[in-house]
Design a protein around this motif. Sequence first.
Motif, PDB file in Angstrom:
ATOM      1  N   GLU A  25       0.814  -1.217   0.000  1.00 52.74           N
ATOM      2  CA  GLU A  25       0.000   0.000   0.000  1.00 52.74           C
ATOM      3  C   GLU A  25       0.851   1.273   0.000  1.00 52.74           C
ATOM      4  O   GLU A  25       0.326   2.378  -0.018  1.00 52.74           O
ATOM      5  CB  GLU A  25      -0.938   0.008   1.208  1.00 52.74           C
ATOM      6  CG  GLU A  25      -2.030  -1.038   1.137  1.00 52.74           C
ATOM      7  CD  GLU A  25      -3.000  -0.819  -0.011  1.00 52.74           C
ATOM      8  OE1 GLU A  25      -3.452   0.332  -0.211  1.00 52.74           O
ATOM      9  OE2 GLU A  25      -3.297  -1.797  -0.716  1.00 52.74           O
ATOM     10  N   GLY A  26       2.162   1.099   0.056  1.00 51.97           N
ATOM     11  CA  GLY A  26       3.065   2.250  -0.005  1.00 51.97           C
ATOM     12  C   GLY A  26       3.384   2.885   1.329  1.00 51.97           C
ATOM     13  O   GLY A  26       3.924   3.986   1.383  1.00 51.97           O
ATOM     14  N   LEU A  27       3.073   2.183   2.441  1.00 49.40           N
ATOM     15  CA  LEU A  27       3.328   2.770   3.758  1.00 49.40           C
ATOM     16  C   LEU A  27       4.774   2.573   4.210  1.00 49.40           C
ATOM     17  O   LEU A  27       5.216   3.252   5.140  1.00 49.40           O
ATOM     18  CB  LEU A  27       2.374   2.169   4.800  1.00 49.40           C
ATOM     19  CG  LEU A  27       0.888   2.361   4.534  1.00 49.40           C
ATOM     20  CD1 LEU A  27       0.079   1.831   5.704  1.00 49.40           C
ATOM     21  CD2 LEU A  27       0.550   3.808   4.240  1.00 49.40           C
ATOM     22  N   THR A  58      -5.437   3.728  16.155  1.00 52.79           N
ATOM     23  CA  THR A  58      -6.345   4.838  16.448  1.00 52.79           C
ATOM     24  C   THR A  58      -7.465   4.950  15.430  1.00 52.79           C
ATOM     25  O   THR A  58      -8.336   5.810  15.562  1.00 52.79           O
ATOM     26  CB  THR A  58      -5.592   6.193  16.482  1.00 52.79           C
ATOM     27  OG1 THR A  58      -5.137   6.522  15.161  1.00 52.79           O
ATOM     28  CG2 THR A  58      -4.453   6.178  17.459  1.00 52.79           C
ATOM     29  N   GLY A  59      -7.430   4.094  14.418  1.00 52.56           N
ATOM     30  CA  GLY A  59      -8.483   4.123  13.412  1.00 52.56           C
ATOM     31  C   GLY A  59      -8.147   4.941  12.181  1.00 52.56           C
ATOM     32  O   GLY A  59      -8.998   5.127  11.311  1.00 52.56           O
ATOM     33  N   MET A  60      -6.921   5.422  12.095  1.00 54.36           N
ATOM     34  CA  MET A  60      -6.547   6.192  10.915  1.00 54.36           C
ATOM     35  C   MET A  60      -6.602   5.280   9.687  1.00 54.36           C
ATOM     36  O   MET A  60      -6.117   4.157   9.717  1.00 54.36           O
ATOM     37  CB  MET A  60      -5.154   6.804  11.067  1.00 54.36           C
ATOM     38  CG  MET A  60      -4.758   7.697   9.899  1.00 54.36           C
ATOM     39  SD  MET A  60      -3.159   8.523  10.134  1.00 54.36           S
ATOM     40  CE  MET A  60      -3.711  10.001  10.974  1.00 54.36           C
ATOM     41  N   LYS A  61      -7.211   5.780   8.637  1.00 48.86           N
ATOM     42  CA  LYS A  61      -7.369   5.006   7.409  1.00 48.86           C
ATOM     43  C   LYS A  61      -6.033   4.883   6.680  1.00 48.86           C
ATOM     44  O   LYS A  61      -5.189   5.785   6.755  1.00 48.86           O
ATOM     45  CB  LYS A  61      -8.385   5.671   6.488  1.00 48.86           C
ATOM     46  CG  LYS A  61      -9.780   5.712   7.060  1.00 48.86           C
ATOM     47  CD  LYS A  61     -10.713   6.456   6.135  1.00 48.86           C
ATOM     48  CE  LYS A  61     -12.090   6.556   6.761  1.00 48.86           C
ATOM     49  NZ  LYS A  61     -12.998   7.343   5.944  1.00 48.86           N
ATOM     50  N   ILE A  62      -5.881   3.794   5.975  1.00 49.53           N
ATOM     51  CA  ILE A  62      -4.668   3.583   5.187  1.00 49.53           C
ATOM     52  C   ILE A  62      -4.492   4.706   4.171  1.00 49.53           C
ATOM     53  O   ILE A  62      -3.375   5.171   3.931  1.00 49.53           O
ATOM     54  CB  ILE A  62      -4.666   2.189   4.529  1.00 49.53           C
ATOM     55  CG1 ILE A  62      -4.449   1.131   5.612  1.00 49.53           C
ATOM     56  CG2 ILE A  62      -3.601   2.088   3.441  1.00 49.53           C
ATOM     57  CD1 ILE A  62      -4.459  -0.292   5.144  1.00 49.53           C
ATOM     58  N   SER A  63      -5.582   5.181   3.602  1.00 50.41           N
ATOM     59  CA  SER A  63      -5.489   6.272   2.620  1.00 50.41           C
ATOM     60  C   SER A  63      -4.904   7.539   3.250  1.00 50.41           C
ATOM     61  O   SER A  63      -4.132   8.260   2.601  1.00 50.41           O
ATOM     62  CB  SER A  63      -6.853   6.570   2.002  1.00 50.41           C
ATOM     63  OG  SER A  63      -7.784   6.958   2.995  1.00 50.41           O
ATOM     64  N   GLU A  64      -5.255   7.806   4.513  1.00 49.52           N
ATOM     65  CA  GLU A  64      -4.693   8.969   5.211  1.00 49.52           C
ATOM     66  C   GLU A  64      -3.206   8.758   5.501  1.00 49.52           C
ATOM     67  O   GLU A  64      -2.402   9.674   5.358  1.00 49.52           O
ATOM     68  CB  GLU A  64      -5.445   9.243   6.513  1.00 49.52           C
ATOM     69  CG  GLU A  64      -6.837   9.789   6.315  1.00 49.52           C
ATOM     70  CD  GLU A  64      -6.836  11.169   5.662  1.00 49.52           C
ATOM     71  OE1 GLU A  64      -6.230  12.099   6.216  1.00 49.52           O
ATOM     72  OE2 GLU A  64      -7.439  11.300   4.576  1.00 49.52           O
ATOM     73  N   LEU A  65      -2.878   7.540   5.921  1.00 51.73           N
ATOM     74  CA  LEU A  65      -1.469   7.225   6.155  1.00 51.73           C
ATOM     75  C   LEU A  65      -0.664   7.365   4.872  1.00 51.73           C
ATOM     76  O   LEU A  65       0.453   7.885   4.879  1.00 51.73           O
ATOM     77  CB  LEU A  65      -1.317   5.818   6.717  1.00 51.73           C
ATOM     78  CG  LEU A  65      -1.770   5.624   8.152  1.00 51.73           C
ATOM     79  CD1 LEU A  65      -1.801   4.148   8.505  1.00 51.73           C
ATOM     80  CD2 LEU A  65      -0.864   6.372   9.096  1.00 51.73           C
ATOM     81  N   LYS A  66      -1.238   6.914   3.783  1.00 52.33           N
ATOM     82  CA  LYS A  66      -0.562   7.003   2.489  1.00 52.33           C
ATOM     83  C   LYS A  66      -0.317   8.454   2.120  1.00 52.33           C
ATOM     84  O   LYS A  66       0.737   8.812   1.599  1.00 52.33           O
ATOM     85  CB  LYS A  66      -1.404   6.286   1.417  1.00 52.33           C
ATOM     86  CG  LYS A  66      -0.802   6.322   0.030  1.00 52.33           C
ATOM     87  CD  LYS A  66       0.414   5.445  -0.099  1.00 52.33           C
ATOM     88  CE  LYS A  66       0.824   5.311  -1.550  1.00 52.33           C
ATOM     89  NZ  LYS A  66       2.135   5.844  -1.822  1.00 52.33           N
ATOM     90  N   LYS A  67      -1.303   9.316   2.413  1.00 52.16           N
ATOM     91  CA  LYS A  67      -1.120  10.752   2.165  1.00 52.16           C
ATOM     92  C   LYS A  67       0.082  11.280   2.938  1.00 52.16           C
ATOM     93  O   LYS A  67       0.899  12.031   2.402  1.00 52.16           O
ATOM     94  CB  LYS A  67      -2.366  11.532   2.608  1.00 52.16           C
ATOM     95  CG  LYS A  67      -3.325  11.868   1.527  1.00 52.16           C
ATOM     96  CD  LYS A  67      -4.349  12.859   2.067  1.00 52.16           C
ATOM     97  CE  LYS A  67      -5.725  12.352   1.769  1.00 52.16           C
ATOM     98  NZ  LYS A  67      -6.791  13.206   2.276  1.00 52.16           N
ATOM     99  N   ILE A  68       0.169  10.893   4.206  1.00 51.12           N
ATOM    100  CA  ILE A  68       1.277  11.349   5.038  1.00 51.12           C
ATOM    101  C   ILE A  68       2.606  10.858   4.475  1.00 51.12           C
ATOM    102  O   ILE A  68       3.569  11.614   4.377  1.00 51.12           O
ATOM    103  CB  ILE A  68       1.092  10.896   6.505  1.00 51.12           C
ATOM    104  CG1 ILE A  68      -0.082  11.641   7.137  1.00 51.12           C
ATOM    105  CG2 ILE A  68       2.364  11.113   7.313  1.00 51.12           C
ATOM    106  CD1 ILE A  68      -0.494  11.127   8.504  1.00 51.12           C
ATOM    107  N   VAL A  69       2.659   9.593   4.092  1.00 46.52           N
ATOM    108  CA  VAL A  69       3.893   9.025   3.529  1.00 46.52           C
ATOM    109  C   VAL A  69       4.259   9.746   2.236  1.00 46.52           C
ATOM    110  O   VAL A  69       5.417  10.144   2.042  1.00 46.52           O
ATOM    111  CB  VAL A  69       3.745   7.503   3.287  1.00 46.52           C
ATOM    112  CG1 VAL A  69       4.913   6.961   2.488  1.00 46.52           C
ATOM    113  CG2 VAL A  69       3.617   6.762   4.610  1.00 46.52           C
ATOM    114  N   ASP A  70       3.282   9.924   1.358  1.00 48.61           N
ATOM    115  CA  ASP A  70       3.554  10.607   0.087  1.00 48.61           C
ATOM    116  C   ASP A  70       4.069  12.024   0.318  1.00 48.61           C
ATOM    117  O   ASP A  70       5.010  12.473  -0.354  1.00 48.61           O
ATOM    118  CB  ASP A  70       2.308  10.637  -0.795  1.00 48.61           C
ATOM    119  CG  ASP A  70       1.942   9.265  -1.347  1.00 48.61           C
ATOM    120  OD1 ASP A  70       2.789   8.341  -1.294  1.00 48.61           O
ATOM    121  OD2 ASP A  70       0.793   9.113  -1.814  1.00 48.61           O
TER     122      ASP A  70
END
Length: 123
Positions: A25-27, A58-70
């Motif tokens: 997923e790119g994390l 904490t329930g953070m979505k993978i899509s949000e994590l991906k945004k942070i990583v990107d």
Amino acid sequence: MEFSIKEASKRVGISAHTIRYYESEGLFPFIRRDKHGNRVFEQKDLDWMYLMTCFRTTGMKISELKKIVDLALQGDSTIDERKKILEEHKLELQRRQMELDKAFEAVNHKIGIYSSKIQNQKL
């Protein structure tokens, strides 16, 4: 020091399957591979995996994590955006914590009622 996926899994407390999934997923964009194609983890990778795991807890979505990583891959110029994402998530966590606190109080109250009834039955 370097770790295999099995060792990384044990140290971080998530399954090897989850590590592979998060990587797909790119994390985990910085995971190296050895000459045989096996993932090789360093302590900094384990620290990053732990952080991602905490955010997921904490329930953070993978899509949000991906945004942070990107954004992180783009460099320090995106720190403000990353901070805003985390601040919004923190507000949501605080809202959920308040709901949980109220529910916890209700459970405790009901336990108190049951305890009183049980005590009265014994008298």
